[in-house]
Design a protein around this motif. Structure first.
Motif, PDB file in Angstrom:
ATOM      1  N   GLY A   2      22.326  -1.527  20.794  1.00  0.00           N
ATOM      2  CA  GLY A   2      21.218  -1.161  19.845  1.00  0.00           C
ATOM      3  C   GLY A   2      19.989  -1.456  20.463  1.00  0.00           C
ATOM      4  N   HIS A   3      19.594  -2.523  21.083  1.00  0.00           N
ATOM      5  CA  HIS A   3      18.449  -3.032  21.555  1.00  0.00           C
ATOM      6  C   HIS A   3      17.867  -2.005  22.549  1.00  0.00           C
ATOM      7  CE1 HIS A   3      15.028  -5.260  22.831  1.00  0.00           C
ATOM      8  NE2 HIS A   3      15.446  -5.242  24.009  1.00  0.00           N
ATOM      9  N   LEU A   4      18.508  -1.413  23.290  1.00  0.00           N
ATOM     10  CA  LEU A   4      18.343  -0.492  24.309  1.00  0.00           C
ATOM     11  C   LEU A   4      17.972   0.975  23.423  1.00  0.00           C
ATOM     12  CD1 LEU A   4      17.807   0.646  27.068  1.00  0.00           C
ATOM     13  CD2 LEU A   4      20.453   1.049  27.246  1.00  0.00           C
ATOM     14  N   THR A   5      18.551   1.378  22.378  1.00  0.00           N
ATOM     15  CA  THR A   5      18.365   2.334  21.940  1.00  0.00           C
ATOM     16  C   THR A   5      17.000   2.331  21.093  1.00  0.00           C
ATOM     17  OG1 THR A   5      20.693   2.843  21.389  1.00  0.00           O
ATOM     18  CG2 THR A   5      19.173   3.956  19.881  1.00  0.00           C
ATOM     19  N   ASN A   6      16.697   0.921  20.508  1.00  0.00           N
ATOM     20  CA  ASN A   6      15.437   1.276  19.910  1.00  0.00           C
ATOM     21  C   ASN A   6      14.398   1.122  20.957  1.00  0.00           C
ATOM     22  OD1 ASN A   6      16.441   0.424  17.304  1.00  0.00           O
ATOM     23  ND2 ASN A   6      16.561  -1.731  17.631  1.00  0.00           N
ATOM     24  N   ILE A   7      14.347   0.586  22.216  1.00  0.00           N
ATOM     25  CA  ILE A   7      13.422   0.756  23.051  1.00  0.00           C
ATOM     26  C   ILE A   7      13.310   2.158  23.620  1.00  0.00           C
ATOM     27  CG2 ILE A   7      12.966   0.045  25.516  1.00  0.00           C
ATOM     28  CD1 ILE A   7      14.461  -2.504  25.065  1.00  0.00           C
ATOM     29  N   LEU A   8      14.453   2.727  23.826  1.00  0.00           N
ATOM     30  CA  LEU A   8      14.411   4.200  24.233  1.00  0.00           C
ATOM     31  C   LEU A   8      13.563   5.195  23.028  1.00  0.00           C
ATOM     32  CD1 LEU A   8      17.729   4.759  25.939  1.00  0.00           C
ATOM     33  CD2 LEU A   8      15.620   4.638  26.906  1.00  0.00           C
ATOM     34  N   SER A  15       9.668   6.054  15.690  1.00  0.00           N
ATOM     35  CA  SER A  15       9.923   4.931  15.011  1.00  0.00           C
ATOM     36  C   SER A  15      11.088   5.030  14.334  1.00  0.00           C
ATOM     37  CB  SER A  15       8.693   4.347  14.191  1.00  0.00           C
ATOM     38  OG  SER A  15       8.717   5.519  13.055  1.00  0.00           O
ATOM     39  N   ASN A  16      11.594   3.750  13.847  1.00  0.00           N
ATOM     40  CA  ASN A  16      12.828   3.574  12.821  1.00  0.00           C
ATOM     41  C   ASN A  16      12.743   4.625  11.801  1.00  0.00           C
ATOM     42  OD1 ASN A  16      14.019   1.894  14.649  1.00  0.00           O
ATOM     43  ND2 ASN A  16      13.337   0.300  13.602  1.00  0.00           N
ATOM     44  N   THR A  17      11.660   5.065  11.254  1.00  0.00           N
ATOM     45  CA  THR A  17      11.540   5.820  10.162  1.00  0.00           C
ATOM     46  C   THR A  17      11.449   7.390  10.534  1.00  0.00           C
ATOM     47  OG1 THR A  17       9.116   5.776  10.104  1.00  0.00           O
ATOM     48  CG2 THR A  17      10.161   4.148   8.848  1.00  0.00           C
ATOM     49  N   GLY A  18      11.351   7.717  11.894  1.00  0.00           N
ATOM     50  CA  GLY A  18      11.337   8.981  12.202  1.00  0.00           C
ATOM     51  C   GLY A  18       9.789   9.434  12.665  1.00  0.00           C
ATOM     52  N   GLU A  19       8.803   8.621  12.441  1.00  0.00           N
ATOM     53  CA  GLU A  19       7.613   9.161  12.537  1.00  0.00           C
ATOM     54  C   GLU A  19       7.176   8.991  13.915  1.00  0.00           C
ATOM     55  OE1 GLU A  19       5.395   6.707   9.716  1.00  0.00           O
ATOM     56  OE2 GLU A  19       5.968   7.684   8.078  1.00  0.00           O
ATOM     57  N   ALA A  20       6.393   9.692  14.296  1.00  0.00           N
ATOM     58  CA  ALA A  20       5.844   9.527  15.696  1.00  0.00           C
ATOM     59  C   ALA A  20       4.639   8.500  15.963  1.00  0.00           C
ATOM     60  CB  ALA A  20       5.243  10.914  16.327  1.00  0.00           C
ATOM     61  N   THR A  21       4.739   7.715  17.039  1.00  0.00           N
ATOM     62  CA  THR A  21       3.638   6.895  17.214  1.00  0.00           C
ATOM     63  C   THR A  21       3.031   7.134  18.349  1.00  0.00           C
ATOM     64  OG1 THR A  21       5.333   5.462  18.364  1.00  0.00           O
ATOM     65  CG2 THR A  21       4.896   4.939  15.902  1.00  0.00           C
ATOM     66  N   ALA A  22       1.723   6.703  18.521  1.00  0.00           N
ATOM     67  CA  ALA A  22       0.933   6.958  19.712  1.00  0.00           C
ATOM     68  C   ALA A  22       0.576   5.563  20.479  1.00  0.00           C
ATOM     69  CB  ALA A  22      -0.630   7.564  19.024  1.00  0.00           C
ATOM     70  N   SER A  23       0.909   5.583  21.843  1.00  0.00           N
ATOM     71  CA  SER A  23       0.664   4.527  22.503  1.00  0.00           C
ATOM     72  C   SER A  23      -0.640   4.649  23.414  1.00  0.00           C
ATOM     73  CB  SER A  23       1.708   4.407  23.396  1.00  0.00           C
ATOM     74  OG  SER A  23       2.111   5.381  24.170  1.00  0.00           O
ATOM     75  N   PRO A  24      -1.372   3.908  23.829  1.00  0.00           N
ATOM     76  CA  PRO A  24      -2.583   4.017  24.679  1.00  0.00           C
ATOM     77  C   PRO A  24      -1.960   4.237  26.173  1.00  0.00           C
ATOM     78  CG  PRO A  24      -2.664   1.998  23.556  1.00  0.00           C
ATOM     79  CD  PRO A  24      -1.491   2.592  23.005  1.00  0.00           C
ATOM     80  N   GLU A  39      18.920  -0.402  32.538  1.00  0.00           N
ATOM     81  CA  GLU A  39      18.039   0.322  31.562  1.00  0.00           C
ATOM     82  C   GLU A  39      17.257   1.272  31.913  1.00  0.00           C
ATOM     83  OE1 GLU A  39      17.535  -3.511  28.168  1.00  0.00           O
ATOM     84  OE2 GLU A  39      16.252  -3.568  29.716  1.00  0.00           O
ATOM     85  N   LEU A  40      16.558   1.198  33.197  1.00  0.00           N
ATOM     86  CA  LEU A  40      15.704   2.142  33.840  1.00  0.00           C
ATOM     87  C   LEU A  40      16.604   3.232  34.122  1.00  0.00           C
ATOM     88  CD1 LEU A  40      13.396  -0.193  36.079  1.00  0.00           C
ATOM     89  CD2 LEU A  40      12.657   1.128  33.873  1.00  0.00           C
ATOM     90  N   ALA A  44      16.075   6.915  33.289  1.00  0.00           N
ATOM     91  CA  ALA A  44      16.064   8.135  33.948  1.00  0.00           C
ATOM     92  C   ALA A  44      17.268   9.385  33.753  1.00  0.00           C
ATOM     93  CB  ALA A  44      16.243   7.535  35.444  1.00  0.00           C
ATOM     94  N   LYS A  45      18.434   8.680  33.481  1.00  0.00           N
ATOM     95  CA  LYS A  45      19.481   9.556  33.413  1.00  0.00           C
ATOM     96  C   LYS A  45      19.220  10.490  32.054  1.00  0.00           C
ATOM     97  CE  LYS A  45      24.524   9.706  32.526  1.00  0.00           C
ATOM     98  NZ  LYS A  45      25.633   9.085  32.553  1.00  0.00           N
ATOM     99  N   GLU A  46      18.994   9.916  30.880  1.00  0.00           N
ATOM    100  CA  GLU A  46      18.495  10.622  29.612  1.00  0.00           C
ATOM    101  C   GLU A  46      17.421  11.555  29.795  1.00  0.00           C
ATOM    102  OE1 GLU A  46      17.906   8.180  26.004  1.00  0.00           O
ATOM    103  OE2 GLU A  46      19.760   7.427  26.204  1.00  0.00           O
ATOM    104  N   ARG A  47      16.341  11.342  30.642  1.00  0.00           N
ATOM    105  CA  ARG A  47      15.391  12.164  31.134  1.00  0.00           C
ATOM    106  C   ARG A  47      15.773  13.257  32.133  1.00  0.00           C
ATOM    107  NH1 ARG A  47       9.864   8.538  31.783  1.00  0.00           N
ATOM    108  NH2 ARG A  47       9.846   7.441  29.707  1.00  0.00           N
ATOM    109  N   GLY A  48      16.990  13.303  32.381  1.00  0.00           N
ATOM    110  CA  GLY A  48      17.493  14.354  33.436  1.00  0.00           C
ATOM    111  C   GLY A  48      16.966  14.278  34.875  1.00  0.00           C
ATOM    112  N   LEU A  49      16.526  12.926  35.100  1.00  0.00           N
ATOM    113  CA  LEU A  49      15.959  13.024  36.562  1.00  0.00           C
ATOM    114  C   LEU A  49      16.897  12.703  37.615  1.00  0.00           C
ATOM    115  CD1 LEU A  49      13.169  10.210  35.805  1.00  0.00           C
ATOM    116  CD2 LEU A  49      12.977  12.837  35.930  1.00  0.00           C
TER     117      LEU A  49
END
Length: 66
Positions: A2-8, A15-24, A39-40, A44-49
């Motif tokens: 679950g922690h990894l899913t939250n990070i991804l 966000s958990n509410t489905g709203e997009a968030t911006a990061s600097p 985790e890395l 990478a696998k999820e991004r299809g690299l």
């Protein structure tokens, strides 16, 4: 897992509410550097690299930030 899913979700900008968030710019690389090698590799696998399985942590971070 679950922690990894939250990070991804956060990296993808969800966000958990489905709203997009911006990061600097650059914030993503700092957070990714705290991930474990597994985790890395999962990210990478999820991004299809390709070619990530034998990379070291620093190289995985570089690949994910490119």
């Amino acid at each position: 897992m679950g922690h990894l899913t939250n990070i991804l979700d956060w990296i993808r900008g969800n966000s958990n509410t489905g709203e997009a968030t911006a990061s600097p710019a650059g914030e993503n690389s700092a957070d990714v550097s705290s991930f474990t090698v597994n985790e890395l590799k999962n990210l990478a696998k999820e991004r299809g690299l390709k070619g990530y399985s034998t990379l070291r942590k620093a190289d995985l971070i570089k690949l994910l930030n490119d």
